[in-house]
Design a protein around this motif. Structure first.
Motif, mmCIF file in Angstrom:
data_model
loop_
_atom_site.group_PDB
_atom_site.id
_atom_site.type_symbol
_atom_site.label_atom_id
_atom_site.label_comp_id
_atom_site.label_asym_id
_atom_site.label_seq_id
_atom_site.Cartn_x
_atom_site.Cartn_y
_atom_site.Cartn_z
ATOM 1 N N LYS A 162 5.632 -30.094 -19.546
ATOM 2 C CA LYS A 162 4.737 -29.432 -18.588
ATOM 3 C C LYS A 162 5.122 -29.784 -17.149
ATOM 4 O O LYS A 162 5.143 -28.908 -16.273
ATOM 5 C CB LYS A 162 3.294 -29.841 -18.857
ATOM 6 C CG LYS A 162 2.745 -29.411 -20.209
ATOM 7 C CD LYS A 162 2.436 -27.928 -20.259
ATOM 8 C CE LYS A 162 1.742 -27.567 -21.566
ATOM 9 N NZ LYS A 162 1.422 -26.126 -21.661
ATOM 10 N N ASN A 200 -3.961 -27.704 -26.740
ATOM 11 C CA ASN A 200 -3.973 -28.225 -25.377
ATOM 12 C C ASN A 200 -4.609 -29.617 -25.278
ATOM 13 O O ASN A 200 -4.455 -30.300 -24.265
ATOM 14 C CB ASN A 200 -4.708 -27.252 -24.440
ATOM 15 C CG ASN A 200 -4.030 -27.185 -23.080
ATOM 16 O OD1 ASN A 200 -2.801 -27.240 -22.994
ATOM 17 N ND2 ASN A 200 -4.812 -27.069 -22.019
ATOM 18 N N TRP A 216 -2.794 -33.133 -24.378
ATOM 19 C CA TRP A 216 -2.716 -33.818 -23.084
ATOM 20 C C TRP A 216 -3.301 -35.235 -23.206
ATOM 21 O O TRP A 216 -2.990 -36.119 -22.399
ATOM 22 C CB TRP A 216 -3.497 -33.054 -22.026
ATOM 23 C CG TRP A 216 -2.731 -31.996 -21.282
ATOM 24 C CD1 TRP A 216 -2.853 -30.638 -21.400
ATOM 25 C CD2 TRP A 216 -1.741 -32.210 -20.272
ATOM 26 N NE1 TRP A 216 -1.992 -29.999 -20.532
ATOM 27 C CE2 TRP A 216 -1.302 -30.940 -19.812
ATOM 28 C CE3 TRP A 216 -1.173 -33.337 -19.700
ATOM 29 C CZ2 TRP A 216 -0.327 -30.784 -18.832
ATOM 30 C CZ3 TRP A 216 -0.211 -33.194 -18.710
ATOM 31 C CH2 TRP A 216 0.212 -31.931 -18.289
ATOM 32 N N VAL A 248 -0.412 -29.774 -11.531
ATOM 33 C CA VAL A 248 -0.038 -29.177 -12.817
ATOM 34 C C VAL A 248 -1.016 -29.609 -13.903
ATOM 35 O O VAL A 248 -1.501 -28.791 -14.688
ATOM 36 C CB VAL A 248 1.406 -29.585 -13.200
ATOM 37 C CG1 VAL A 248 1.707 -29.211 -14.651
ATOM 38 C CG2 VAL A 248 2.407 -28.918 -12.269
ATOM 39 N N ASP A 260 -3.361 -26.933 -15.841
ATOM 40 C CA ASP A 260 -3.014 -26.640 -17.231
ATOM 41 C C ASP A 260 -4.039 -27.200 -18.210
ATOM 42 O O ASP A 260 -4.309 -26.594 -19.243
ATOM 43 C CB ASP A 260 -1.628 -27.206 -17.541
ATOM 44 C CG ASP A 260 -1.079 -26.687 -18.857
ATOM 45 O OD1 ASP A 260 -0.406 -25.644 -18.842
ATOM 46 O OD2 ASP A 260 -1.341 -27.319 -19.906
#
Length: 798
Positions: free
Chosen positions: A85, A212, A215, A242, A246
């Motif tokens: 990412k 997701n 992370w 970022v 994101d």
């Protein structure tokens, strides 16, 4: 003229062998200590500097920030997402690399052995500079089921490094799976934080990138290579943007589901800073994490020793000045000026230091293997031949020569020629500098003795303190992913041997999680999966309620045990029946049925934290505790190994004695105990040989006085007392300065330990007694010798 100076220097050296030996031996030991620490420090600061991509390699770090802006936790771990990412959204990042540790079982001949390994992305060899002896560095880690081995491991497994294209059988789900060797790497340098015997491709399933919430998985190291001349601070700011963009939805969801109030902040740590960092340490497969404090302590010890050796040189040279007074007078009368005399005496100092320097190199070569063992290093004598180190040693040589010789040269060159030639010269004044140097000398020695006694006492405390459980005759055997049904079979088979007292499975490694109590209060704790045998096997007292029992089937699904620290953190007055809510696991709730006494399940370097025990059936075990009868180790281990290999034939067998493993936890303290002891012994030794020289000179200067006193009826004891008392006063005076400083330093060091000794008067009393006794023996020997001399000979000396 230089030839003349050299001739005189050598002549004085051989004429005064005892004092020359004292100076050379002291300086040699001091220089050897300083050179050794320079070698150590050079190695410490050289870590990870050999990579071609330096200084553009950074590790991504994670800090958790509380709502008030304070830092709750920080480390160097990341997860799947951070690398790709950030590479995608931050122009300053040229490439990324993920590295994680792993442990796999492989077939080695007819045996199954377990080895630590690294899983990494395919660009490993383009980011780091580790030469491949065979194979293509660009493609060696591209395909699944491929592996790169070190040349050392290739030799161990195949007796050759020509192994490209051969296979290694891995144990996967109780089957042997072949992995193709696609590269052989040269063994990593000893000053590398990344060391490996096996490299495996880091494989990430496509569905992981779709989730997701990844992370928030932190289990590996992510390195990035910045563009040339890129600004790391600007890159960090873009990384923040970022992440927040994101992971926006996931941040909200995870904060709500897991009641997380802290926010993640990512940073960049230069690779070359990692080895000595105490903030973001080398971990998760990275090795040799160190602490700059070690270098400071070792440097301090080396400087102490070298300073004491220089003090010896100054004291002995000045004290012997009367012997050379006439030589100085003659030189001045025939035209020698003070500048020439200064150069002469400095030249003599350089000659002595040159010989001491050669002795230091010899000492260094002899003690280097022992030092490597103590400092956990692999330093070689060949490392001395490094341009920077050679420059440092030359500088050390000149500084020592000047430090040791400059003051005596000034004193000796200033003598009045008339007084010296008529034998009317004597050192005037109270010799405050000489006395002060003796005080400093023994002050440093006393300081090191107190430090050594403190470390000895703390180490003894750590290794003898009651842990709250019994570790005698207790063995652990690792078996990862051990199911509850497998454990029952293993336990039953083991207990068929009469030497086996009892057996209890437990989860492997250190598990930790969170739960809610009292409605919404969140607690993090050590999470242990055990069976009913575990608590009684380790003799851990149950203070309230009861232990798990097979008579209550609901214990495995509805009940937990907690320790006293858990109760305290939860704020419970009546813990029995209280509810522990794992809200994130289908809102599963457990009742507390018992409270166990706190015991040290971690090292004594950490405070006992909250701990919770469960018998949850879906939690697998990872190790088995086995209690054996005393003095049955050989027979018991043979039965344990036979049983293990029968039930788990393609698993590696490994056992440990818990008592031994507990002692290994304090290897660092044990090594520092030895290092400090050697430092203290060397300091005392050099101080004493200096004191010996001064006492000898004092006795020589007072030869006639001693003869007169004996003729007038003085006893040997009174003369010994006369010659010794001045030195003993100076040694005693050194305690006034050394003790407060040592007390402060010891207190600061002990603050690192939540469980520690208290510094009492006994340490200072022992130090004083030991130091005075050593000084008394050193001075007293010379005093007795002088006192026993025939007074007729004494009176004839002048």
């Amino acid at each position: 003229m230089f030839k003349n100076y050299l001739k005189i220097a050598l002549r004085n050296l051989f004429r005064n062998r005892v004092y020359s030996f004292i100076n050379i031996a002291g300086l040699g030991i001091g220089l050897a200590a300083a050179m050794l620490i320079m070698l150590y420090t050079k190695d410490e600061v050289s870590y990870d500097r050999f990579h071609i991509n330096n200084p553009n390699i950074y590790r991504v770090t994670t800090s958790w920030i509380n709502p008030d802006g304070s830092v709750k936790q920080e480390d160097g771990t990341t997860g799947y997402f951070q690398g790709p990412k950030f590479k995608e959204g931050v122009p300053e990042i040229k490439s990324y690399l993920r590295v994680r540790s792993d442990f796999r079982n492989i077939r080695q001949g007819t045996e199954i052995k377990g080895y630590g390994m690294l899983e990494t992305d395919a660009n490993f060899f383009s980011v780091f500079t580790f030469p491949l002896l065979s194979g293509n560095p660009a493609t060696a880690l591209e395909k699944p089921k491929s592996i790169v081995v070190s040349d050392e491991m290739a030799e161990k497994l195949f007796k050759t490094t020509d192994v490209l294209g051969k296979t290694i059988d891995f144990v996967e789900e109780d089957k042997l799976v072949p992995y193709l060797i696609t590269g052989v790497a040269k063994k990593a340098p000893q000053n590398s934080s990344v060391k490996f015997d096996f490299l495996l491709p880091f494989i990430v399933k496509s569905e992981e990138y779709q989730n997701n919430e990844n992370w928030f998985n932190f289990f590996l190291n992510t390195f990035v290579v910045l563009q040339p001349n890129a600004d790391a601070i600007a890159a960090e700011a873009k990384m923040k943007r970022v992440y927040e963009a994101d992971a926006k939805e996931s941040i909200v969801k995870v904060a709500k589901d897991y009641d997380i109030k802290e926010k993640a902040r990512y940073g960049l740590q230069p690779l070359t800073d990692m080895h000595l960092s105490t903030q973001f340490t080398a971990q998760n497969g990275l090795t040799d994490a160190s602490n700059p404090t070690f270098s400071y302590i070792l440097t301090g010890i080396a400087l102490f020793i070298l300073l004491i050796a220089c003090i010896n040189f100054i004291n002995l040279t000045v004290a012997r000045s009367l012997k050379r007074a006439k030589e100085i007078g003659v030189r001045k009368v025939v035209g020698g000026d003070r500048k020439q005399l200064i150069f002469q005496f400095l030249g003599e100092s350089f000659v002595l230091c040159s010989i001491a320097f050669i002795l230091a190199v010899v000492i260094l070569q002899i003690v280097l293997p022992t030092f490597n063992q103590l400092a956990n290093k692999s330093l070689a004598f060949s490392y001395l031949f490094d341009l920077k180190l050679i420059t440092g040693y030359i500088a050390l040589f000149f500084i020592t020569s000047l430090l040791a010789g400059f003051y005596p040269a000034l004193v000796l060159s200033g003598y009045d020629p008339v007084k010296t030639l008529y034998s009317r010269f004597n050192l005037t004044g109270k010799n405050y500098l000489q006395k002060s140097l003796v005080v400093v000398q023994f002050g440093l020695a006393s300081f090191l003795i107190i430090a050594t006694l403190t470390i000895f006492s703390q180490f003894d405390y750590l290794t003898t303190k009651e842990l709250g459980y019994t570790d005698k005759n207790l063995i652990t055997v690792d078996k990862w992913q051990l199911t509850h049904s497998q454990s029952h079979l293993f336990v039953d088979e083991l207990k068929k041997n009469p030497n086996i007292v009892d057996v209890a499975p437990k989860n492997g490694g250190s598990w930790g999680t969170i739960a809610r109590v009292n409605g919404d209060k969140q607690i993090d704790f050590a999470y242990e999966t055990v069976n009913p045998t575990f608590i009684p096997l380790l003799n851990i007292p149950v203070l309230k309620g009861r232990n798990f029992s097979l008579d209550f089937p609901s214990d495995s699904t509805q009940s937990v045990l907690v320790n006293e620290a858990f109760v305290k953190k939860a704020g419970w007055k009546n813990p029995l029946g209280q509810e522990v809510n794992f809200w994130y696991d289908n809102n599963t709730k457990y009742k507390v049925i018992g409270v166990v006494k706190d015991y040290h399940f971690n090292t004594l370097n950490q405070e006992i934290g909250p701990q919770l025990f469960t018998m949850k059936p879906t939690n697998k075990y990872g190790m088995v505790y086995i209690k054996i009868k005393p003095n049955t180790e050989v027979a018991s281990l043979k039965h344990i190994e036979k049983t293990f290999k029968k039930l788990f034939p393609i698993n590696s067998y490994d056992y440990k004695f818990v008592e031994t493993e507990n002692l290994k936890r304090y290897e660092s303290e044990a090594k520092w105990k030895q290092i400090m002891m050697f430092g203290a012994v060397l300091t005392i030794f050099i101080s004493c040989i200096g004191l010996f020289g001064l006492a000898t000179l004092s006795a020589e200067k007072r030869t006639k006085e001693i003869g007169i006193r004996k003729v007038l009826g003085a006893s040997v004891g009174s003369i010994v007392q006369l010659l010794s008392k001045d030195f003993l006063k100076l040694v005693s005076l050194s305690f006034i300065f050394a003790f407060p400083l040592a007390f402060y330093a010891a207190q600061e060091w002990l603050k690192n330990y939540p469980y520690r000794i208290s510094i009492g008067a006994s340490i200072f009393i022992v130090t004083a007694v030991v130091t005075i006794m050593i000084a008394l023996l050193t001075v007293g020997g010379q005093a007795i010798r002088a006192a026993l001399m025939n007074p007729v000979k004494s009176l004839k000396t002048e």
